[in-house]
Every structure is written in structure tokens, then in C-alpha cells.
Write a protein that holds these residues in place. Structure first.
Motif, PDB file in Angstrom:
ATOM      1  N   ILE A  88       0.832  -1.210   0.000  1.00 17.71           N
ATOM      2  CA  ILE A  88       0.000   0.000   0.000  1.00 17.71           C
ATOM      3  C   ILE A  88       0.860   1.252   0.000  1.00 17.71           C
ATOM      4  N   GLU A  89       1.841   1.299   0.915  1.00 23.56           N
ATOM      5  CA  GLU A  89       2.704   2.480   0.973  1.00 23.56           C
ATOM      6  C   GLU A  89       3.573   2.589  -0.268  1.00 23.56           C
ATOM      7  N   GLY A  90       3.941   1.436  -0.847  1.00 28.70           N
ATOM      8  CA  GLY A  90       4.707   1.472  -2.088  1.00 28.70           C
ATOM      9  C   GLY A  90       3.908   2.069  -3.227  1.00 28.70           C
ATOM     10  N   ILE A  91       2.632   1.670  -3.325  1.00 31.57           N
ATOM     11  CA  ILE A  91       1.752   2.243  -4.348  1.00 31.57           C
ATOM     12  C   ILE A  91       1.624   3.745  -4.159  1.00 31.57           C
ATOM     13  N   MET A  92       1.398   4.165  -2.915  1.00 31.14           N
ATOM     14  CA  MET A  92       1.187   5.580  -2.654  1.00 31.14           C
ATOM     15  C   MET A  92       2.476   6.377  -2.881  1.00 31.14           C
ATOM     16  N   GLN A  93       3.617   5.817  -2.480  1.00 31.15           N
ATOM     17  CA  GLN A  93       4.882   6.533  -2.654  1.00 31.15           C
ATOM     18  C   GLN A  93       5.227   6.692  -4.135  1.00 31.15           C
ATOM     19  N   LEU A  94       5.064   5.622  -4.905  1.00 33.57           N
ATOM     20  CA  LEU A  94       5.347   5.712  -6.336  1.00 33.57           C
ATOM     21  C   LEU A  94       4.364   6.632  -7.049  1.00 33.57           C
ATOM     22  N   SER A  95       3.119   6.614  -6.597  1.00 39.57           N
ATOM     23  CA  SER A  95       2.117   7.511  -7.181  1.00 39.57           C
ATOM     24  C   SER A  95       2.490   8.962  -6.925  1.00 39.57           C
ATOM     25  N   ASN A  96       2.997   9.234  -5.729  1.00 39.67           N
ATOM     26  CA  ASN A  96       3.444  10.577  -5.388  1.00 39.67           C
ATOM     27  C   ASN A  96       4.684  10.958  -6.186  1.00 39.67           C
ATOM     28  N   THR A  98       5.754   9.898  -9.091  1.00 40.49           N
ATOM     29  CA  THR A  98       5.543  10.061 -10.538  1.00 40.49           C
ATOM     30  C   THR A  98       4.544  11.164 -10.883  1.00 40.49           C
ATOM     31  N   GLY A  99       3.776  11.624  -9.888  1.00 40.96           N
ATOM     32  CA  GLY A  99       2.739  12.602 -10.168  1.00 40.96           C
ATOM     33  C   GLY A  99       1.389  11.982 -10.453  1.00 40.96           C
ATOM     34  N   LEU A 100       1.321  10.652 -10.402  1.00 40.51           N
ATOM     35  CA  LEU A 100       0.049   9.962 -10.636  1.00 40.51           C
ATOM     36  C   LEU A 100      -0.970  10.267  -9.546  1.00 40.51           C
ATOM     37  N   GLU A 101      -0.487  10.560  -8.353  1.00 42.85           N
ATOM     38  CA  GLU A 101      -1.346  10.724  -7.178  1.00 42.85           C
ATOM     39  C   GLU A 101      -2.489  11.714  -7.404  1.00 42.85           C
ATOM     40  N   GLU A 102      -2.225  12.776  -8.133  1.00 42.28           N
ATOM     41  CA  GLU A 102      -3.253  13.804  -8.295  1.00 42.28           C
ATOM     42  C   GLU A 102      -4.463  13.328  -9.093  1.00 42.28           C
ATOM     43  N   PHE A 103      -4.313  12.226  -9.821  1.00 39.77           N
ATOM     44  CA  PHE A 103      -5.412  11.705 -10.630  1.00 39.77           C
ATOM     45  C   PHE A 103      -6.173  10.576  -9.932  1.00 39.77           C
ATOM     46  N   LEU A 104      -5.615  10.036  -8.871  1.00 42.82           N
ATOM     47  CA  LEU A 104      -6.209   8.879  -8.205  1.00 42.82           C
ATOM     48  C   LEU A 104      -7.345   9.287  -7.269  1.00 42.82           C
ATOM     49  N   GLU A 190      -1.831  13.026 -20.176  1.00 41.02           N
ATOM     50  CA  GLU A 190      -1.499  14.393 -19.765  1.00 41.02           C
ATOM     51  C   GLU A 190      -0.070  14.567 -19.258  1.00 41.02           C
ATOM     52  N   LYS A 191       0.522  13.501 -18.728  1.00 39.03           N
ATOM     53  CA  LYS A 191       1.785  13.696 -18.025  1.00 39.03           C
ATOM     54  C   LYS A 191       2.990  12.978 -18.619  1.00 39.03           C
ATOM     55  N   LEU A 192       2.790  11.950 -19.397  1.00 37.18           N
ATOM     56  CA  LEU A 192       3.951  11.238 -19.925  1.00 37.18           C
ATOM     57  C   LEU A 192       4.504  11.986 -21.126  1.00 37.18           C
ATOM     58  N   PRO A 193       5.680  12.538 -21.003  1.00 37.74           N
ATOM     59  CA  PRO A 193       6.241  13.326 -22.115  1.00 37.74           C
ATOM     60  C   PRO A 193       6.472  12.473 -23.347  1.00 37.74           C
ATOM     61  N   GLY A 194       5.897  12.907 -24.458  1.00 35.11           N
ATOM     62  CA  GLY A 194       6.088  12.200 -25.708  1.00 35.11           C
ATOM     63  C   GLY A 194       5.290  10.933 -25.848  1.00 35.11           C
ATOM     64  N   ALA A 195       4.397  10.657 -24.908  1.00 37.11           N
ATOM     65  CA  ALA A 195       3.608   9.425 -24.986  1.00 37.11           C
ATOM     66  C   ALA A 195       2.665   9.506 -26.176  1.00 37.11           C
ATOM     67  N   SER A 196       2.484   8.376 -26.814  1.00 33.33           N
ATOM     68  CA  SER A 196       1.552   8.323 -27.950  1.00 33.33           C
ATOM     69  C   SER A 196       0.428   7.404 -27.637  1.00 33.33           C
ATOM     70  N   ALA A 197      -0.589   7.446 -28.443  1.00 37.84           N
ATOM     71  CA  ALA A 197      -1.774   6.602 -28.209  1.00 37.84           C
ATOM     72  C   ALA A 197      -1.457   5.126 -28.314  1.00 37.84           C
ATOM     73  N   THR A 198      -0.321   4.793 -28.960  1.00 38.93           N
ATOM     74  CA  THR A 198       0.015   3.379 -29.148  1.00 38.93           C
ATOM     75  C   THR A 198       0.822   2.810 -27.989  1.00 38.93           C
ATOM     76  N   GLU A 199       1.289   3.668 -27.083  1.00 42.09           N
ATOM     77  CA  GLU A 199       2.066   3.164 -25.963  1.00 42.09           C
ATOM     78  C   GLU A 199       1.162   2.497 -24.965  1.00 42.09           C
TER      79      GLU A 199
END
Length: 204
Positions: A88-96, A98-104, A190-199
Motif C-alpha cells: 500500500i505504501e509502495g503504491i502511494m509513494q510511487l504515485s506521489n 511520478t505525479g500519478l497521485e493527483e489523478f487517483l 497528460e503527463k507522460l512526455p512524448g507518450a503516444s496513443a500506441t504506448e
């Protein structure tokens, strides 16, 4: 004689109902907990594929000081220069990190706490936990402020006997999984630089 038989049948039916409900609850947690873990684990592994082992494009965070095999593994938390097992803390720490946390969903940590605490009890202790473990879980429900409608108890002699996930909580967990998948998709766009729809981030 008939009254004794009727009472025996009633007791048998009650016991059958208790264990049937427990089996239903174990099936639910047995599907949801591993699925949630897999979604986050695979998502962060896909993020590693996107970013590589460089972290220049990521927000500064102590977690990036860990070895690459650890930093992207959400089953661990990185603290004080050491890895410690904590999903649980690993999920939350990695989310924080990477910036994913704001969307969760804002209630993610609380829900994950309940899901995995219940999973551990059911799969390590079976349907009928030792009385001490029952009392510990009831105290945990209070201390973590989990909603009253998340868990229900069958009782014996007015004491807690078998604990169930309620149908309402099962439905909430299914809805939460949907929100998490949506959050991963929005983050990728929104956040992955250069990400494409195929990734393939999130995976699947």
C-alpha cells in the motif's frame, strides 16, 4: 421429536448460510486484491519502460535514489535509504513520486488498507479467525475509520464469529478499480512526455 429435528435443521441452515456467505466474501476479495496489485505493478513497470532508468523527466523524489529494480516496484517503499516491503505504501509513494497521485481517487489509501487487511486475514486464517484476531480487526475498523457498511459480522453467543465484505463494499471496490484505470489513462495522456496513443501505459 419434531421440534428437535426442526431446531437441528435450523442450526444446520444457519451454519450453511454463514459459510456460504464467507465463501462468497473470500471469492470477492480473492479476485479484487490480486487484480488491484497487478494493475499498479504492471502500470509502474510500463512507466519504467517509458522513462527507462533515468529520472531526469520525473519530479525530484527520494525514491529515485533506489536501485532501478526497487524504485519501480510498488511492492516496496523506499525510506531512509532502505527498501521495506509494503504494498500500500509502495503504491502511494510511487504515485506521489511520478505525479500519478493527483489523478487517483482521494479515498484510495483507505480502501486499499481495508482490502488488503481483510485479504490477509481471510487467506492466512480462513473463515473462522482466532478470537484475538477478530478483536484486532474490529479495533482496526474503528482506528482506520472505515465506513460501518464495509464489513459485517456473523456472531456466536453475541461475540464476533465470521467477518464478511458487504455487497456494498464489493461494489465500491469494483467502482474504485474503474476509477484507478481511468486515472492511469488520464495520467498517460497528460503527463507522460512524448507518450503516444500506441504506448501501453497503462497496461492492457
Amino acid at each position: 421429536m419434531r421440534s428437535h429435528q426442526a431446531n437441528d435443521e435450523r442450526v444446520d441452515l444457519l451454519n450453511t448460510s454463514v459459510y456460504a456467505d464467507a465463501a462468497h466474501s473470500m471469492a470477492a476479495i480473492g479476485m479484487q486484491a490480486p487484480f488491484i496489485e497487478s494493475v499498479f505493478y504492471q502500470a509502474f513497470q510500463s512507466a519504467r519502460t517509458h522513462f527507462g532508468d533515468a529520472t531526469d523527466l520525473l519530479p525530484e523524489h527520494p525514491r529515485w535514489k533506489a536501485d532501478p529494480e526497487v524504485r519501480w516496484d510498488c511492492r516496496f517503499i523506499w525510506k531512509n535509504g532502505e527498501k521495506k516491503g509494503s504494498l500500500i505504501e509502495g503504491i502511494m509513494q510511487l504515485s506521489n513520486a511520478t505525479g500519478l497521485e493527483e489523478f487517483l481517487p482521494s479515498d484510495l489509501r483507505k480502501t486499499l488498507g481495508a482490502v488488503f487487511a481483510y485479504r490477509n486475514k481471510m487467506f492466512h486464517l480462513g473463515f473462522e479467525w482466532p478470537m484475538e484476531e477478530r478483536e484486532k480487526f474490529r479495533a482496526l475498523i474503528v482506528s482506520e475509520k472505515w465506513p460501518d457498511h464495509w464489513f459485517a459480522w456473523a456472531t456466536s453467543d453475541s461475540k464476533p464469529w465470521v467477518c464478511y465484505m458487504t455487497d456494498a463494499f464489493i461494489s465500491e471496490c469494483v467502482a474504485l478499480i474503474g476509477k484507478v484505470l481511468h486515472a492511469l489513462g488520464v495520467f498517460a495522456v497528460e503527463k507522460l512526455p512524448g507518450a503516444s496513443a500506441t504506448e501501453s501505459w497503462p497496461p492492457g
